[in-house]
Design a protein around this motif. Structure first.
Motif, short mmCIF file in Angstrom:
data_model
loop_
_atom_site.label_atom_id
_atom_site.label_comp_id
_atom_site.label_asym_id
_atom_site.label_seq_id
_atom_site.Cartn_x
_atom_site.Cartn_y
_atom_site.Cartn_z
N TYR A 9 -32.69 -36.50 79.06
CA TYR A 9 -32.32 -37.92 79.14
C TYR A 9 -31.17 -38.23 78.19
O TYR A 9 -30.19 -38.90 78.56
N GLY A 10 -31.26 -37.74 76.96
CA GLY A 10 -30.21 -38.00 75.98
C GLY A 10 -28.89 -37.35 76.34
O GLY A 10 -27.82 -37.95 76.16
N VAL A 11 -28.95 -36.13 76.86
CA VAL A 11 -27.73 -35.45 77.29
C VAL A 11 -27.09 -36.20 78.46
O VAL A 11 -25.86 -36.37 78.51
N ALA A 12 -27.93 -36.67 79.38
CA ALA A 12 -27.40 -37.44 80.52
C ALA A 12 -26.75 -38.74 80.04
O ALA A 12 -25.68 -39.13 80.53
N PHE A 17 -21.80 -41.74 78.87
CA PHE A 17 -20.91 -42.33 77.87
C PHE A 17 -19.50 -41.75 77.98
O PHE A 17 -18.51 -42.49 77.93
N LEU A 18 -19.38 -40.43 78.08
CA LEU A 18 -18.06 -39.82 78.13
C LEU A 18 -17.26 -40.34 79.33
O LEU A 18 -16.08 -40.66 79.21
N ILE A 89 -26.98 -46.43 73.89
CA ILE A 89 -25.70 -45.98 74.46
C ILE A 89 -25.69 -46.17 75.97
O ILE A 89 -24.70 -46.64 76.56
N LEU A 90 -26.79 -45.81 76.62
CA LEU A 90 -26.87 -45.94 78.07
C LEU A 90 -26.75 -47.39 78.50
O LEU A 90 -26.02 -47.72 79.46
N MET A 91 -27.45 -48.29 77.82
CA MET A 91 -27.39 -49.71 78.18
C MET A 91 -26.00 -50.29 77.91
O MET A 91 -25.54 -51.18 78.63
N LEU A 146 -24.11 -41.11 68.73
CA LEU A 146 -24.30 -41.14 70.18
C LEU A 146 -25.62 -40.52 70.63
O LEU A 146 -25.81 -40.25 71.82
N GLY A 147 -26.52 -40.30 69.68
CA GLY A 147 -27.89 -39.96 70.03
C GLY A 147 -28.21 -38.49 70.22
O GLY A 147 -29.38 -38.14 70.40
N LEU A 148 -27.22 -37.61 70.18
CA LEU A 148 -27.48 -36.20 70.45
C LEU A 148 -28.25 -35.53 69.31
O LEU A 148 -29.12 -34.69 69.56
#
Length: 245
Positions: A9-12, A17-18, A89-91, A146-148
């Protein structure tokens, strides 16, 4: 969410984001993307203004509310703590994608210096702004921001190391170089339309208010006197311009 699912989920979220970040460059700069800030047929001005202000408001509310510590404490009762930053980041990307999709062009030019020396200089500044944004993330901790880092530590069943308060690179010149980069990129337009100016004025106002009156209060609460000293020593956005705020 299991650790593996949280990691995927985090990688997605990071991949989204990119793509969103790259599209943002094209959107603001009217470069390559299918729908940019000035593309499309202009409709009624009043309707366009209302729609655009609503879109920017959605972004501002999402970006501010989800960043507050009180919201995070509630939110992490619902989702894993390791996924909190990735979700933020996703939101943020979702809010930006709404702007990309539904932005209404207001194409009347405020200035147009394209194909001039001034236009070339502004184009160069535009790219410098985006470069400042990206490089500034690495001067602190790009992967934590960015959460990674959080999802990787969670995958390994350990807590992510929290980056300490550091003053490095551009952070020695201004307290918020990421925001400085955005401001440069938004204002450095060889052709500034009414719609682009609206976008730039609203985002500039939001950056100033959100950073100085929300984010920095959280930083003072977290870091304390060290951050107050940093405020006194280093200006917020423009090197050499003011101290303390």
């Amino acid at each position: 969410m299991g650790r593996s699912i949280t990691f995927i989920y985090g990688v997605a979220a990071y991949a989204i984001f990119l793509v969103t970040f790259l599209y943002s460059i094209g959107f603001v700069g009217n470069i390559l993307v299918p729908k940019s800030i000035d593309s499309g047929t202009q409709g009624p001005v009043a309707n366009s203004l209302m729609i655009n202000l609503a879109l920017l408001s959605v972004f501002a509310l999402q970006h501010s509310i989800m960043a507050r510590p009180a919201f995070k404490r509630i939110w992490t009762r619902i989702i894993p703590k390791a996924a909190e930053r990735s979700t933020y980041i996703l939101m943020t990307c979702v809010a930006l994608i709404l702007i990309f999709m539904f932005w209404q062009p207001l194409t009347t030019p405020i200035w147009d210096v394209s194909n001039t020396i001034a236009g070339t200089a502004l184009t160069a500044l535009f790219w410098v702004g985006w470069l400042v944004v990206l490089t500034s993330t690495f001067m602190i901790d790009h992967f934590d921001l960015l959460g990674l880092k959080q999802i990787y530590a969670n995958l390994k069943d350990r807590d992510a190391a929290q980056p300490g308060f550091i003053k490095v690179g551009l952070y020695r010149l201004v307290r918020h170089p990421i925001m400085t980069g955005f401001l440069i990129a938004f204002w450095a337009a060889p052709t500034m339309s009414v719609g682009h100016l609206l976008f730039t004025l609203v985002t500039t106002g939001y950056i100033v208010i959100a950073v100085l009156h929300l984010e920095e209060k959280d930083l003072i609460a977290e870091i304390g006197e060290d951050y107050r000293a940093y405020q006194r020593e280093v200006p917020a956005f423009v090197p050499g311009l003011g101290r303390g705020r």
